[in-house]
Design a protein around this motif. Sequence first.
Motif, PDB file in Angstrom:
ATOM      1  N   GLU A 209      48.560  47.565  30.637  1.00 45.23           N
ATOM      2  CA  GLU A 209      49.945  47.477  30.486  1.00 45.23           C
ATOM      3  C   GLU A 209      50.345  46.469  31.837  1.00 45.23           C
ATOM      4  OE1 GLU A 209      53.677  48.260  28.818  1.00 45.23           O
ATOM      5  OE2 GLU A 209      51.775  48.530  28.048  1.00 45.23           O
ATOM      6  N   PRO A 210      50.997  45.321  31.458  1.00 44.91           N
ATOM      7  CA  PRO A 210      51.377  44.603  32.378  1.00 44.91           C
ATOM      8  C   PRO A 210      52.371  45.153  33.758  1.00 44.91           C
ATOM      9  CG  PRO A 210      51.704  43.271  30.322  1.00 44.91           C
ATOM     10  CD  PRO A 210      51.572  44.779  30.026  1.00 44.91           C
ATOM     11  N   THR A 211      52.089  44.804  34.776  1.00 46.59           N
ATOM     12  CA  THR A 211      52.940  45.247  35.755  1.00 46.59           C
ATOM     13  C   THR A 211      52.947  44.031  36.874  1.00 46.59           C
ATOM     14  OG1 THR A 211      50.830  45.806  37.199  1.00 46.59           O
ATOM     15  CG2 THR A 211      51.613  47.521  35.762  1.00 46.59           C
ATOM     16  N   TRP A 212      53.870  44.559  37.946  1.00 48.84           N
ATOM     17  CA  TRP A 212      54.246  43.382  38.984  1.00 48.84           C
ATOM     18  C   TRP A 212      53.100  43.769  40.033  1.00 48.84           C
ATOM     19  CZ3 TRP A 212      54.585  47.025  42.546  1.00 48.84           C
ATOM     20  CH2 TRP A 212      54.992  48.585  42.060  1.00 48.84           C
ATOM     21  N   ALA A 213      52.044  44.395  40.043  1.00 51.26           N
ATOM     22  CA  ALA A 213      50.945  44.621  41.143  1.00 51.26           C
ATOM     23  C   ALA A 213      50.411  43.288  41.660  1.00 51.26           C
ATOM     24  CB  ALA A 213      50.268  45.632  40.744  1.00 51.26           C
ATOM     25  N   ALA A 214      50.191  43.099  42.939  1.00 49.74           N
ATOM     26  CA  ALA A 214      49.659  42.182  43.575  1.00 49.74           C
ATOM     27  C   ALA A 214      48.057  42.058  42.755  1.00 49.74           C
ATOM     28  CB  ALA A 214      49.421  42.170  45.217  1.00 49.74           C
ATOM     29  N   SER A 215      47.696  40.770  42.972  1.00 47.56           N
ATOM     30  CA  SER A 215      46.369  40.320  42.300  1.00 47.56           C
ATOM     31  C   SER A 215      45.218  40.840  43.403  1.00 47.56           C
ATOM     32  CB  SER A 215      46.160  38.913  42.126  1.00 47.56           C
ATOM     33  OG  SER A 215      44.806  38.476  42.053  1.00 47.56           O
ATOM     34  N   ILE A 216      44.281  41.786  42.921  1.00 48.74           N
ATOM     35  CA  ILE A 216      43.222  42.291  43.675  1.00 48.74           C
ATOM     36  C   ILE A 216      42.295  41.169  43.914  1.00 48.74           C
ATOM     37  CG2 ILE A 216      41.253  43.935  43.852  1.00 48.74           C
ATOM     38  CD1 ILE A 216      42.838  45.601  41.811  1.00 48.74           C
ATOM     39  N   LYS A 217      41.971  40.250  42.876  1.00 43.48           N
ATOM     40  CA  LYS A 217      41.070  39.128  43.118  1.00 43.48           C
ATOM     41  C   LYS A 217      41.689  38.327  44.429  1.00 43.48           C
ATOM     42  CE  LYS A 217      39.894  34.894  40.751  1.00 43.48           C
ATOM     43  NZ  LYS A 217      39.909  34.278  39.371  1.00 43.48           N
ATOM     44  N   ASP A 218      43.032  37.885  44.125  1.00 45.46           N
ATOM     45  CA  ASP A 218      43.543  36.819  45.222  1.00 45.46           C
ATOM     46  C   ASP A 218      43.727  37.273  46.631  1.00 45.46           C
ATOM     47  OD1 ASP A 218      43.998  35.147  42.944  1.00 45.46           O
ATOM     48  OD2 ASP A 218      45.904  35.388  42.999  1.00 45.46           O
ATOM     49  N   ARG A 219      43.851  38.782  46.469  1.00 49.43           N
ATOM     50  CA  ARG A 219      43.931  39.367  47.923  1.00 49.43           C
ATOM     51  C   ARG A 219      42.569  39.549  48.787  1.00 49.43           C
ATOM     52  NH1 ARG A 219      47.637  44.812  48.643  1.00 49.43           N
ATOM     53  NH2 ARG A 219      49.709  43.595  48.876  1.00 49.43           N
ATOM     54  N   LEU A 220      41.608  39.892  47.974  1.00 46.59           N
ATOM     55  CA  LEU A 220      40.209  40.091  48.354  1.00 46.59           C
ATOM     56  C   LEU A 220      39.826  38.539  48.634  1.00 46.59           C
ATOM     57  CD1 LEU A 220      37.655  41.555  48.731  1.00 46.59           C
ATOM     58  CD2 LEU A 220      36.978  40.917  46.214  1.00 46.59           C
ATOM     59  N   LEU A 221      39.794  37.727  47.963  1.00 42.58           N
ATOM     60  CA  LEU A 221      39.545  36.369  48.309  1.00 42.58           C
ATOM     61  C   LEU A 221      39.923  36.005  49.640  1.00 42.58           C
ATOM     62  CD1 LEU A 221      38.956  34.510  45.006  1.00 42.58           C
ATOM     63  CD2 LEU A 221      37.202  35.384  46.360  1.00 42.58           C
ATOM     64  N   ASN A 222      41.457  36.302  49.804  1.00 44.02           N
ATOM     65  CA  ASN A 222      42.053  35.706  50.840  1.00 44.02           C
ATOM     66  C   ASN A 222      41.758  36.730  52.351  1.00 44.02           C
ATOM     67  OD1 ASN A 222      44.465  34.756  52.619  1.00 44.02           O
ATOM     68  ND2 ASN A 222      45.632  36.468  52.180  1.00 44.02           N
ATOM     69  N   VAL A 223      41.654  37.736  52.170  1.00 46.61           N
ATOM     70  CA  VAL A 223      41.311  38.549  53.480  1.00 46.61           C
ATOM     71  C   VAL A 223      39.655  38.041  53.701  1.00 46.61           C
ATOM     72  CG1 VAL A 223      40.339  40.423  52.118  1.00 46.61           C
ATOM     73  CG2 VAL A 223      41.346  40.681  54.427  1.00 46.61           C
ATOM     74  N   LEU A 224      38.837  37.876  52.923  1.00 48.07           N
ATOM     75  CA  LEU A 224      37.457  37.547  53.210  1.00 48.07           C
ATOM     76  C   LEU A 224      37.389  36.163  53.796  1.00 48.07           C
ATOM     77  CD1 LEU A 224      35.350  38.742  50.077  1.00 48.07           C
ATOM     78  CD2 LEU A 224      35.618  39.726  52.208  1.00 48.07           C
ATOM     79  N   ASP A 225      38.402  35.209  53.554  1.00 49.78           N
ATOM     80  CA  ASP A 225      38.548  34.203  54.093  1.00 49.78           C
ATOM     81  C   ASP A 225      38.793  33.967  55.549  1.00 49.78           C
ATOM     82  OD1 ASP A 225      38.631  30.876  53.750  1.00 49.78           O
ATOM     83  OD2 ASP A 225      40.657  31.317  54.129  1.00 49.78           O
TER      84      ASP A 225
END
Length: 334
Positions: A209-225
């Motif tokens: 079901e679509p939600t407004w939650a933040a993207s785990i993928k984008d968050r992960l790549l961002n913090v690792l960067d």
Amino acid sequence: MSLKDKIAGTLAGMVYGDAFGVPGELWPREKVRSRFGTIDKFLDGPEDNIVACYFKAGHYTDDSSQALVILNDLLKYGHVPEAAILAKDLIAWVESMNGFEINLLGPSSKASLLAHVKGEDYTKYTKTALTNGAAMRIAPVGTFFNFDETKSLCRTVAKVSSVTHGTDVAIAGASMVAQAVASGLCGRSYDEMLEDICKAFDFAVTLGEPTWAASIKDRLLNVLDKAKGCTDPDKFSLLVYNLVGTGTMTSESVTAALAIAYYCQDVEKAAFLCANMGGDTDTIGSMACAICGAFNGLSSIKNETISYLEKTNDINFADLADKIIKARASFIKE
């Protein structure tokens, strides 16, 4: 390293991170540190921690308990049974712990399982479930898959999760954890695992079901960067805590667990970092350490630690791994 060693390592890592993270569960980082200094051994849950107070040193929590309920059903049926069966078995465990009366379950799981009990429409809760109940119990599911069976893995995760969680973020987060385990079992590198879990996210996020939650993928790549070049685990821990968050939302805790597994690449190091970072320490530890265990195997964990966890929790990781290996060949995937 054998497949059996890696599967047993997944289960042992899950229990290790779960039990080690008990003392400061859902306490802020500074409260954990002011109370304990450094958590460097298994401890009882403090009496004034309303979530952790039910657990003694070395005992796993609801995370591993639910994961083992799911695993037993997969082994029993040879496929993912219908939601009603999963619900029945999860409810039996909850009731054995008096879990509907005490502060044991997360809000999404509690609401949906109570709806199952009452014969009500549980999907009104699963369609809005943003918390990490699906991801925290999913690591054993990853042990049934090869790394390149991503779409089948994600569909299986979605079916397992549907009993309590049906949103895009919950299914995507759980799929990323299961995929990370599958990648570890199959000898992928941690960098290849990162590619694999991003692919899993892209497919799995379409299944819920679509939600407004933040993207785990984008968050992960961002913090690792942001963490590139960081050689101080405590600074890395603080970066994750501040940038991602370590609460019970899937978008926080799963991102944190994946980042920690990638950074630590070791069960013991990941368990230590998770227990001392604040937030949903047992759940993040359970997921991160299961992934590290899939890569490094049971043999990477000290024998005395394995013996302690097995005796404390009346579990045998090698025996369970044998059962999974026997079931893998005939397991019906979605």
